[in-house]
Design a protein around this motif. Structure first.
Motif, mmCIF file in Angstrom:
data_model
loop_
_atom_site.group_PDB
_atom_site.id
_atom_site.type_symbol
_atom_site.label_atom_id
_atom_site.label_comp_id
_atom_site.label_asym_id
_atom_site.label_seq_id
_atom_site.Cartn_x
_atom_site.Cartn_y
_atom_site.Cartn_z
ATOM 1 N N MET A 50 0.844 -1.185 0.000
ATOM 2 C CA MET A 50 0.000 0.000 0.000
ATOM 3 C C MET A 50 0.884 1.240 0.000
ATOM 4 S SD MET A 50 -3.008 -0.976 2.711
ATOM 5 C CE MET A 50 -4.178 0.229 2.181
ATOM 6 N N ASN A 51 0.486 2.235 -0.740
ATOM 7 C CA ASN A 51 1.232 3.479 -0.817
ATOM 8 C C ASN A 51 0.638 4.456 0.199
ATOM 9 O OD1 ASN A 51 2.410 5.907 -1.435
ATOM 10 N ND2 ASN A 51 2.208 5.649 -3.651
ATOM 11 N N PHE A 52 1.230 4.477 1.397
ATOM 12 C CA PHE A 52 0.691 5.304 2.474
ATOM 13 C C PHE A 52 0.834 6.795 2.175
ATOM 14 C CE2 PHE A 52 1.677 1.282 4.712
ATOM 15 C CZ PHE A 52 0.385 0.964 5.080
ATOM 16 N N ASP A 53 1.896 7.174 1.460
ATOM 17 C CA ASP A 53 2.042 8.577 1.094
ATOM 18 C C ASP A 53 0.877 9.022 0.211
ATOM 19 O OD1 ASP A 53 4.355 8.810 2.534
ATOM 20 O OD2 ASP A 53 5.689 8.935 0.800
ATOM 21 N N ALA A 54 0.484 8.172 -0.721
ATOM 22 C CA ALA A 54 -0.646 8.524 -1.598
ATOM 23 C C ALA A 54 -1.923 8.674 -0.776
ATOM 24 C CB ALA A 54 -0.824 7.467 -2.686
ATOM 25 N N TYR A 55 -2.127 7.794 0.189
ATOM 26 C CA TYR A 55 -3.296 7.923 1.055
ATOM 27 C C TYR A 55 -3.223 9.204 1.884
ATOM 28 C CZ TYR A 55 -5.332 3.343 0.096
ATOM 29 O OH TYR A 55 -5.940 2.269 -0.498
ATOM 30 N N ALA A 56 -2.035 9.527 2.402
ATOM 31 C CA ALA A 56 -1.883 10.760 3.183
ATOM 32 C C ALA A 56 -2.194 11.970 2.317
ATOM 33 C CB ALA A 56 -0.469 10.847 3.753
ATOM 34 N N ARG A 57 -1.777 11.929 1.066
ATOM 35 C CA ARG A 57 -2.034 13.059 0.175
ATOM 36 C C ARG A 57 -3.522 13.210 -0.139
ATOM 37 N NH1 ARG A 57 2.800 14.763 -0.400
ATOM 38 N NH2 ARG A 57 4.556 13.381 -0.663
ATOM 39 N N THR A 58 -4.294 12.127 -0.071
ATOM 40 C CA THR A 58 -5.743 12.280 -0.254
ATOM 41 C C THR A 58 -6.329 13.081 0.906
ATOM 42 O OG1 THR A 58 -6.332 10.176 0.813
ATOM 43 C CG2 THR A 58 -6.008 10.139 -1.592
ATOM 44 N N GLY A 59 -5.726 12.947 2.095
ATOM 45 C CA GLY A 59 -6.153 13.766 3.232
ATOM 46 C C GLY A 59 -5.855 15.234 2.990
ATOM 47 N N VAL A 60 -4.675 15.526 2.449
ATOM 48 C CA VAL A 60 -4.301 16.900 2.106
ATOM 49 C C VAL A 60 -5.270 17.443 1.057
ATOM 50 C CG1 VAL A 60 -2.519 18.336 1.012
ATOM 51 C CG2 VAL A 60 -1.873 16.601 2.695
ATOM 52 N N ASP A 61 -5.533 16.639 0.036
ATOM 53 C CA ASP A 61 -6.452 17.066 -1.023
ATOM 54 C C ASP A 61 -7.829 17.400 -0.462
ATOM 55 O OD1 ASP A 61 -4.409 16.634 -2.835
ATOM 56 O OD2 ASP A 61 -5.199 14.702 -3.534
ATOM 57 N N LEU A 62 -8.287 16.581 0.473
ATOM 58 C CA LEU A 62 -9.598 16.829 1.067
ATOM 59 C C LEU A 62 -9.613 18.147 1.842
ATOM 60 C CD1 LEU A 62 -12.475 16.230 1.940
ATOM 61 C CD2 LEU A 62 -11.549 14.747 3.725
ATOM 62 N N VAL A 63 -8.610 18.374 2.673
ATOM 63 C CA VAL A 63 -8.590 19.606 3.476
ATOM 64 C C VAL A 63 -8.546 20.828 2.567
ATOM 65 C CG1 VAL A 63 -7.321 20.942 5.204
ATOM 66 C CG2 VAL A 63 -7.523 18.464 5.452
ATOM 67 N N ASN A 64 -7.828 20.745 1.464
ATOM 68 C CA ASN A 64 -7.675 21.891 0.566
ATOM 69 C C ASN A 64 -8.819 22.030 -0.440
ATOM 70 O OD1 ASN A 64 -5.271 22.503 1.832
ATOM 71 N ND2 ASN A 64 -4.014 21.437 0.319
ATOM 72 N N ALA A 65 -9.719 21.074 -0.470
ATOM 73 C CA ALA A 65 -10.796 21.079 -1.470
ATOM 74 C C ALA A 65 -11.899 22.074 -1.122
ATOM 75 C CB ALA A 65 -11.403 19.682 -1.592
ATOM 76 N N ARG A 66 -12.508 22.559 -2.148
ATOM 77 C CA ARG A 66 -13.723 23.357 -2.006
ATOM 78 C C ARG A 66 -14.877 22.363 -2.008
ATOM 79 N NH1 ARG A 66 -15.172 28.561 -5.615
ATOM 80 N NH2 ARG A 66 -17.282 28.842 -4.818
ATOM 81 N N LEU A 67 -15.759 22.450 -1.029
ATOM 82 C CA LEU A 67 -16.868 21.494 -0.922
ATOM 83 C C LEU A 67 -18.214 22.220 -0.801
ATOM 84 C CD1 LEU A 67 -15.388 18.759 1.466
ATOM 85 C CD2 LEU A 67 -15.599 18.711 -1.027
#
Length: 191
Positions: free
Chosen positions: A1-18
């Motif tokens: 599993m690529n944990f860095d990629a999963y961590a970056r999805t967290g970053v993407d979520l925080v920075n996303a407009r929702l």
């Protein structure tokens, strides 16, 4: 599993407009197109709450409040548990999913994001969780610099902030020159 990629999805979520469901759909990359197709209105509320909680994690990390970052991630790990399973269609396509079959889009995405950020914290420490120093931005990032000195989410924000600081210093210097009386003015009698 690529944990860095999963961590970056967290970053993407925080920075996303929702603001709406279309904004949420834009969060999913092409390889997660099934999420984009299956996301529902109920997921939007869950993603917004998680977005706020993950922002708190980054703010805790940035301000050296490790215990609070860990407590929030642990609470989120309970809310979005990782239940790994192997998935695929043939022997050349096996890959891991972080939730059980039939989980909602929010459960799948958030379990991965929280798991990735938790592994990141354990491996690198919460000081590597950053909030952009450009006051106009506020995006979060994972500090991958060699000496943990990153302050901005991007080169664009760093440049914009440095240019603004330079211009402010120039304006202040010009203002000081204008307000400093000349020697002749300081020696003349006051009327």
């Amino acid at each position: 599993m690529n944990f860095d990629a999963y961590a970056r999805t967290g970053v993407d979520l925080v920075n996303a407009r929702l603001d709406d469901l279309d904004d949420l759909r834009a969060l999913f990359p092409d390889e997660s197109g099934w999420m984009r197709d299956e996301v529902a209105e109920r997921d939007l509320t869950i993603f917004r709450r998680a977005q706020k909680r993950l922002r708190d994690v980054f703010e805790y990390g940035t301000s050296g409040r490790d215990g609070e970052a860990v407590a929030e991630l642990n609470a989120m790990l309970e809310a979005f548990p990782v239940q790994p399973r192997i998935s695929g269609h043939d022997s050349s396509d096996w890959h891991m999913h972080v939730t059980s079959r039939g989980a909602s889009v929010s459960s799948e995405y958030l379990a991965g994001a929280v798991w990735g950020l938790s592994v990141w914290l354990c491996e690198y420490g919460s000081a590597r969780f950053g909030v952009c120093a450009d006051e106009r931005c506020g995006n979060v990032y994972l500090d991958t610099s060699s000496n943990c000195c990153r302050r901005f989410c991007s080169e664009r924000c760093a440049t914009r902030s440095h240019v603004a600081a330079h211009r402010a210093r120039k304006r202040a210097a010009v203002g000081e020159q204008v307000s400093v009386p000349t020697q002749a003015e300081s020696l003349s009698p006051v009327s």
